[in-house]
Design a protein around this motif. Sequence first.
Motif, PDB file in Angstrom:
ATOM      1  N   VAL A  84       0.467  -1.114   0.150  1.00  0.00           N
ATOM      2  CA  VAL A  84      -0.011   0.060   0.275  1.00  0.00           C
ATOM      3  C   VAL A  84       1.146   1.099  -0.584  1.00  0.00           C
ATOM      4  CG1 VAL A  84      -1.681   1.734   1.180  1.00  0.00           C
ATOM      5  CG2 VAL A  84      -1.915  -1.276   0.959  1.00  0.00           C
ATOM      6  N   ALA A  85       2.141   1.054   0.613  1.00  0.00           N
ATOM      7  CA  ALA A  85       2.745   2.458   0.649  1.00  0.00           C
ATOM      8  C   ALA A  85       3.061   2.337  -0.235  1.00  0.00           C
ATOM      9  CB  ALA A  85       3.634   1.781   2.067  1.00  0.00           C
ATOM     10  N   ALA A  86       4.026   0.957  -1.352  1.00  0.00           N
ATOM     11  CA  ALA A  86       4.571   1.404  -2.262  1.00  0.00           C
ATOM     12  C   ALA A  86       3.384   1.693  -4.025  1.00  0.00           C
ATOM     13  CB  ALA A  86       5.281   0.493  -2.857  1.00  0.00           C
ATOM     14  N   ALA A  87       2.429   2.278  -3.038  1.00  0.00           N
ATOM     15  CA  ALA A  87       1.387   2.342  -4.297  1.00  0.00           C
ATOM     16  C   ALA A  87       1.157   3.728  -4.303  1.00  0.00           C
ATOM     17  CB  ALA A  87      -0.045   1.345  -4.454  1.00  0.00           C
ATOM     18  N   ARG A  88       0.942   3.964  -3.158  1.00  0.00           N
ATOM     19  CA  ARG A  88       0.768   5.168  -2.593  1.00  0.00           C
ATOM     20  C   ARG A  88       1.882   6.577  -2.898  1.00  0.00           C
ATOM     21  NH1 ARG A  88       1.695   8.830   1.928  1.00  0.00           N
ATOM     22  NH2 ARG A  88       0.086  10.327   1.978  1.00  0.00           N
ATOM     23  N   ARG A  89       3.178   5.611  -2.707  1.00  0.00           N
ATOM     24  CA  ARG A  89       4.113   6.579  -3.259  1.00  0.00           C
ATOM     25  C   ARG A  89       4.308   6.354  -5.100  1.00  0.00           C
ATOM     26  NH1 ARG A  89       6.014  10.818  -2.221  1.00  0.00           N
ATOM     27  NH2 ARG A  89       7.854  11.054  -3.345  1.00  0.00           N
ATOM     28  N   ASN A  90       3.910   5.459  -5.120  1.00  0.00           N
ATOM     29  CA  ASN A  90       3.654   5.602  -6.648  1.00  0.00           C
ATOM     30  C   ASN A  90       3.261   7.147  -6.710  1.00  0.00           C
ATOM     31  OD1 ASN A  90       3.219   5.230  -9.929  1.00  0.00           O
ATOM     32  ND2 ASN A  90       3.912   2.363  -9.803  1.00  0.00           N
ATOM     33  N   LEU A  91       1.847   6.608  -7.098  1.00  0.00           N
ATOM     34  CA  LEU A  91       0.961   8.306  -7.630  1.00  0.00           C
ATOM     35  C   LEU A  91       0.890   9.335  -6.404  1.00  0.00           C
ATOM     36  CD1 LEU A  91      -1.933   8.254  -8.481  1.00  0.00           C
ATOM     37  CD2 LEU A  91      -2.858   8.251  -5.983  1.00  0.00           C
ATOM     38  N   GLN A  94       3.405  10.155  -9.851  1.00  0.00           N
ATOM     39  CA  GLN A  94       3.118  10.508 -10.942  1.00  0.00           C
ATOM     40  C   GLN A  94       2.202  11.863 -10.726  1.00  0.00           C
ATOM     41  OE1 GLN A  94      -0.638   7.720 -11.835  1.00  0.00           O
ATOM     42  NE2 GLN A  94       1.619   5.824 -11.740  1.00  0.00           N
ATOM     43  N   LEU A  95       1.684  12.237  -9.786  1.00  0.00           N
ATOM     44  CA  LEU A  95       1.072  13.764  -9.475  1.00  0.00           C
ATOM     45  C   LEU A  95       1.940  14.332  -9.334  1.00  0.00           C
ATOM     46  CD1 LEU A  95      -2.089  13.046  -7.002  1.00  0.00           C
ATOM     47  CD2 LEU A  95      -2.535  13.490  -9.572  1.00  0.00           C
ATOM     48  N   GLU A  96       3.346  14.654  -8.970  1.00  0.00           N
ATOM     49  CA  GLU A  96       3.777  15.755  -8.998  1.00  0.00           C
ATOM     50  C   GLU A  96       5.281  16.057 -10.003  1.00  0.00           C
ATOM     51  OE1 GLU A  96       6.484  14.573  -5.117  1.00  0.00           O
ATOM     52  OE2 GLU A  96       4.204  15.521  -3.620  1.00  0.00           O
ATOM     53  N   THR A  97       5.071  14.667 -11.121  1.00  0.00           N
ATOM     54  CA  THR A  97       5.878  14.667 -11.771  1.00  0.00           C
ATOM     55  C   THR A  97       4.971  15.410 -13.692  1.00  0.00           C
ATOM     56  OG1 THR A  97       6.742  12.363 -11.756  1.00  0.00           O
ATOM     57  CG2 THR A  97       7.242  13.442 -13.804  1.00  0.00           C
ATOM     58  N   GLN A  99       4.894  16.857 -16.816  1.00  0.00           N
ATOM     59  CA  GLN A  99       4.938  16.305 -18.439  1.00  0.00           C
ATOM     60  C   GLN A  99       6.280  16.839 -18.620  1.00  0.00           C
ATOM     61  OE1 GLN A  99       2.599  14.304 -19.842  1.00  0.00           O
ATOM     62  NE2 GLN A  99       1.058  13.827 -18.161  1.00  0.00           N
ATOM     63  N   ASN A 100       7.008  17.099 -18.777  1.00  0.00           N
ATOM     64  CA  ASN A 100       7.607  18.061 -19.361  1.00  0.00           C
ATOM     65  C   ASN A 100       9.128  17.791 -19.026  1.00  0.00           C
ATOM     66  OD1 ASN A 100       8.033  19.809 -17.996  1.00  0.00           O
ATOM     67  ND2 ASN A 100       8.069  21.285 -19.237  1.00  0.00           N
ATOM     68  N   ALA A 101       9.029  16.815 -17.626  1.00  0.00           N
ATOM     69  CA  ALA A 101      10.307  16.759 -17.560  1.00  0.00           C
ATOM     70  C   ALA A 101      10.644  15.556 -17.826  1.00  0.00           C
ATOM     71  CB  ALA A 101       9.505  15.542 -15.495  1.00  0.00           C
ATOM     72  N   SER A 102      12.626  14.847 -17.547  1.00  0.00           N
ATOM     73  CA  SER A 102      12.973  14.149 -18.405  1.00  0.00           C
ATOM     74  C   SER A 102      12.328  12.459 -18.224  1.00  0.00           C
ATOM     75  CB  SER A 102      14.552  14.049 -17.475  1.00  0.00           C
ATOM     76  OG  SER A 102      14.522  13.773 -16.354  1.00  0.00           O
ATOM     77  N   VAL A 103      12.822  11.817 -18.686  1.00  0.00           N
ATOM     78  CA  VAL A 103      12.591  11.018 -18.220  1.00  0.00           C
ATOM     79  C   VAL A 103      13.198   9.953 -17.398  1.00  0.00           C
ATOM     80  CG1 VAL A 103      12.878   8.149 -19.723  1.00  0.00           C
ATOM     81  CG2 VAL A 103      12.488  10.044 -21.153  1.00  0.00           C
ATOM     82  N   ALA A 104      14.262  10.054 -17.092  1.00  0.00           N
ATOM     83  CA  ALA A 104      15.068   9.042 -15.660  1.00  0.00           C
ATOM     84  C   ALA A 104      14.401   9.786 -14.489  1.00  0.00           C
ATOM     85  CB  ALA A 104      16.179   9.921 -15.694  1.00  0.00           C
ATOM     86  N   LYS A 105      13.875  11.124 -14.564  1.00  0.00           N
ATOM     87  CA  LYS A 105      13.365  12.274 -13.506  1.00  0.00           C
ATOM     88  C   LYS A 105      11.758  10.923 -12.991  1.00  0.00           C
ATOM     89  CE  LYS A 105      12.150  15.663 -11.368  1.00  0.00           C
ATOM     90  NZ  LYS A 105      12.514  17.712 -11.019  1.00  0.00           N
ATOM     91  N   GLN A 106      10.959  11.149 -14.503  1.00  0.00           N
ATOM     92  CA  GLN A 106      10.032  10.445 -14.067  1.00  0.00           C
ATOM     93  C   GLN A 106      10.165   9.136 -13.949  1.00  0.00           C
ATOM     94  OE1 GLN A 106       7.927  10.835 -18.568  1.00  0.00           O
ATOM     95  NE2 GLN A 106       7.522  12.897 -18.594  1.00  0.00           N
ATOM     96  N   ILE A 107      10.715   7.774 -14.077  1.00  0.00           N
ATOM     97  CA  ILE A 107      11.043   7.226 -13.707  1.00  0.00           C
ATOM     98  C   ILE A 107      11.385   6.435 -12.515  1.00  0.00           C
ATOM     99  CG2 ILE A 107      12.898   4.940 -14.105  1.00  0.00           C
ATOM    100  CD1 ILE A 107      13.197   5.685 -16.942  1.00  0.00           C
ATOM    101  N   GLN A 108      12.360   7.918 -11.958  1.00  0.00           N
ATOM    102  CA  GLN A 108      12.620   7.635 -10.427  1.00  0.00           C
ATOM    103  C   GLN A 108      11.139   7.812  -9.504  1.00  0.00           C
ATOM    104  OE1 GLN A 108      15.527   7.226  -8.297  1.00  0.00           O
ATOM    105  NE2 GLN A 108      14.089   7.719  -6.709  1.00  0.00           N
ATOM    106  N   ALA A 109      10.952   8.923 -10.060  1.00  0.00           N
ATOM    107  CA  ALA A 109       9.702   9.570  -9.650  1.00  0.00           C
ATOM    108  C   ALA A 109       8.677   8.289  -9.162  1.00  0.00           C
ATOM    109  CB  ALA A 109       9.042  10.718  -9.496  1.00  0.00           C
ATOM    110  N   VAL A 110       8.436   8.053 -10.257  1.00  0.00           N
ATOM    111  CA  VAL A 110       6.980   6.637 -10.147  1.00  0.00           C
ATOM    112  C   VAL A 110       7.323   5.560  -9.759  1.00  0.00           C
ATOM    113  CG1 VAL A 110       5.476   5.940 -12.176  1.00  0.00           C
ATOM    114  CG2 VAL A 110       5.823   8.157 -12.524  1.00  0.00           C
TER     115      VAL A 110
END
Length: 186
Positions: A84-91, A94-97, A99-110
């Motif tokens: 549950v904590a991982a799913a919450r962190r994933n969400l 997704q919300l904080e990243t 659209q124009n962020a780099s792919v590396a930053k998106q992968i790390q955040a999500v």
Amino acid sequence: MATNAVDETEATEATTDEKAVDTTESDKVTRTEVPAGAAAPETDAQTDSETKEESSYGVGQGAGAVVSAALGVVSLTGSWVGTVAAARRNLIGQLETAQNASVAKQIQAVYGDAWQTTALWGGLFALTALVVGVVVLARPAFGTPGRIQAPWIKSVAWAGVVLGVIGLFLAVLKYTGILLGLPSAS
């Protein structure tokens, strides 16, 4: 002659009966025949309470050992709380990243942050298993002298300690990215 044989049989039976009576009477010892300087005999109530006390000794230690082993297994396989904590962190990622962020930053955040959250919860379960197992193993040193811990309690507590160490090691490897790290974005 027939009378003589009957008399001998009756005499033998009487002697045998007297011996049986004599041995049973001499074997009887009543509780009232205690010497004056001796301690009072134990009553059945005293014996029952001591038996209950001895049989319940180690119940808490046994439960602690089982809890330690179970927490060690949970640290290796994952838990509902970690999921549950991982799913919450994933969400949140997704919300904080943007659209124009780099792919590396998106992968790390999500994915990366969720992976680290899972590792963190696994590490907490492993650390708890380790601490509980060590406490169960160390408990006899602070208890009643002369009481021996049951071998199965020691075995299960050691299993909990070992599983806790393995789980903690794997959690550190997952959290740092050494074990199954994130793919590179290049």
